[in-house]
Design a protein around this motif. Sequence first.
Motif, PDB file in Angstrom:
ATOM      1  N   GLY A 143       0.870  33.812  46.718  1.00 37.81           N
ATOM      2  CA  GLY A 143       1.269  35.192  46.507  1.00 37.81           C
ATOM      3  C   GLY A 143       0.568  36.198  47.397  1.00 37.81           C
ATOM      4  N   LEU A 144      -0.388  35.756  48.216  1.00 35.77           N
ATOM      5  CA  LEU A 144      -1.046  36.696  49.119  1.00 35.77           C
ATOM      6  C   LEU A 144      -0.052  37.174  50.172  1.00 35.77           C
ATOM      7  N   PRO A 145      -0.029  38.459  50.475  1.00 37.84           N
ATOM      8  CA  PRO A 145       0.940  38.989  51.453  1.00 37.84           C
ATOM      9  C   PRO A 145       0.768  38.332  52.811  1.00 37.84           C
ATOM     10  N   ILE A 146       1.834  37.754  53.331  1.00 39.09           N
ATOM     11  CA  ILE A 146       1.739  37.023  54.592  1.00 39.09           C
ATOM     12  C   ILE A 146       1.486  37.962  55.760  1.00 39.09           C
ATOM     13  N   LEU A 155       5.821  40.544  61.450  1.00 40.03           N
ATOM     14  CA  LEU A 155       5.119  40.464  60.159  1.00 40.03           C
ATOM     15  C   LEU A 155       5.864  41.230  59.076  1.00 40.03           C
ATOM     16  N   HIS A 156       6.428  42.365  59.446  1.00 41.84           N
ATOM     17  CA  HIS A 156       7.211  43.141  58.484  1.00 41.84           C
ATOM     18  C   HIS A 156       8.394  42.325  57.971  1.00 41.84           C
ATOM     19  N   ASP A 157       9.096  41.658  58.868  1.00 42.00           N
ATOM     20  CA  ASP A 157      10.242  40.842  58.467  1.00 42.00           C
ATOM     21  C   ASP A 157       9.814  39.662  57.601  1.00 42.00           C
ATOM     22  N   LEU A 158       8.725  39.013  57.976  1.00 48.13           N
ATOM     23  CA  LEU A 158       8.237  37.874  57.183  1.00 48.13           C
ATOM     24  C   LEU A 158       7.851  38.309  55.773  1.00 48.13           C
ATOM     25  N   ARG A 159       7.255  39.466  55.659  1.00 52.17           N
ATOM     26  CA  ARG A 159       6.867  39.969  54.343  1.00 52.17           C
ATOM     27  C   ARG A 159       8.093  40.260  53.487  1.00 52.17           C
ATOM     28  N   GLN A 189       9.364  37.012  52.311  1.00 53.33           N
ATOM     29  CA  GLN A 189       8.473  36.447  51.294  1.00 53.33           C
ATOM     30  C   GLN A 189       8.720  37.099  49.938  1.00 53.33           C
ATOM     31  N   ILE A 190       8.852  38.415  49.908  1.00 48.83           N
ATOM     32  CA  ILE A 190       9.091  39.120  48.651  1.00 48.83           C
ATOM     33  C   ILE A 190      10.398  38.672  48.011  1.00 48.83           C
ATOM     34  N   THR A 202       9.260  30.415  52.869  1.00 51.66           N
ATOM     35  CA  THR A 202       8.116  29.756  52.246  1.00 51.66           C
ATOM     36  C   THR A 202       7.403  28.910  53.293  1.00 51.66           C
ATOM     37  N   ILE A 203       6.309  28.297  52.872  1.00 54.74           N
ATOM     38  CA  ILE A 203       5.532  27.405  53.738  1.00 54.74           C
ATOM     39  C   ILE A 203       5.561  26.005  53.130  1.00 54.74           C
TER      40      ILE A 203
END
Length: 375
Positions: free
Chosen positions: A139-142, A178-182, A185-186, A191-192
């Motif tokens: 859950g940590l912001p990527i 990073l903005h797009d990945l976040r 993720q939300i 996922t990883i």
Amino acid sequence: MKINLIFRATPLAALICLAACGPIGPSRLQHDELEYSRALGESQKHEMLLNIVRLRYADPPTFLDTTQVIAGYSVSKSVSGGFYAYPATAVGNYLFGTGTMTSGESPTFTYQPVTGQQYAENIVRPISPTVIMPLSLGGLPIDTLLRLTAQSIDGLSNVRGLGAGPFGGGSVRFYLLLHDLRQLQIAGAMTIRITTDAPPPTDDSNNKKSSSKPENGNGQEHSYLVLSSTSDSSLLSTQAEVRRLLHLDAQAEEAEIVYGPYPKHPGQIAILTRSMLAMLTQLAYEVEVPEEDIKVGRTPPTIGQVGIENRPEVVIHSGHKVPDRRYAAVEYNDMWFWIDEKDFQSKLAFTMVQVLSALAATNHTGGAVVTIPAG
């Protein structure tokens, strides 16, 4: 007369209770475990903040490992009493007694400076992407995670200030990625995935049949960025932008994450990760410092933000007075530096730095031990 007897019997009753006291260990265990854990956490937090400030002023950072905490207690009790029954003795002197109890505490703390090979492994060596990326699964912001740990992703630079080097002064596309990945993720559209190779077979000393698992060593871990299936058109558009920024095939659903400045093979994402020293140095360039220190040359100017970023990962304030409520504060050269207690984003990023520091640690000695005698 009855009242007098009760008054005189009270000391003996107290002595009986004193003699019946149980061991203090069980009653102290829960209290001491929590208090020492809290104290260790606070000291590590202050050490990390102080090292960031020291790096800002070109002072070398120092790290101490708390290798042992021993909380020793001692208790001694003595009880004596008697009973007089002489005919001529006053009723008030029938009972007598004395008692004493002493207690003491002697905590012992053992510190070990991080030097030599341990310093190279814990502080100077880059942290592997396979160690960093799984943190986003909790859950940590990527975006915050990669801003802290990545020098570059597929050549998109995250280096600013004096440490820019060959990658320049930071890439706007890095922060767009990073903005797009976040956002993915939300929404659960990214996922990883972690896999582990089976260890190679080995033969024992008697040349018996090969074992599928050697006694020592594990298989190599791999991490993959997975773009999950979705029917949301906006998320599909964001996934397409991520593929474009990472030079992936337009239909790629996952890509292996590898260490390095650029991918060696198609379908890989290369992340050039930072060491703890590089991470703390980058945070140091963003510390708010007095203008006078910049003018006289004690420290360089604070680096600016790039593109869509409008604040440092960890906002560290400075001043001659420290607020009453703060998350962490240290004094350096007659000036206070602190993280605001109400700044959740800075607190979260700073906590992530401490978690990464723990992950990077490769102690060759035992960790901190709290010993609480139970007798």
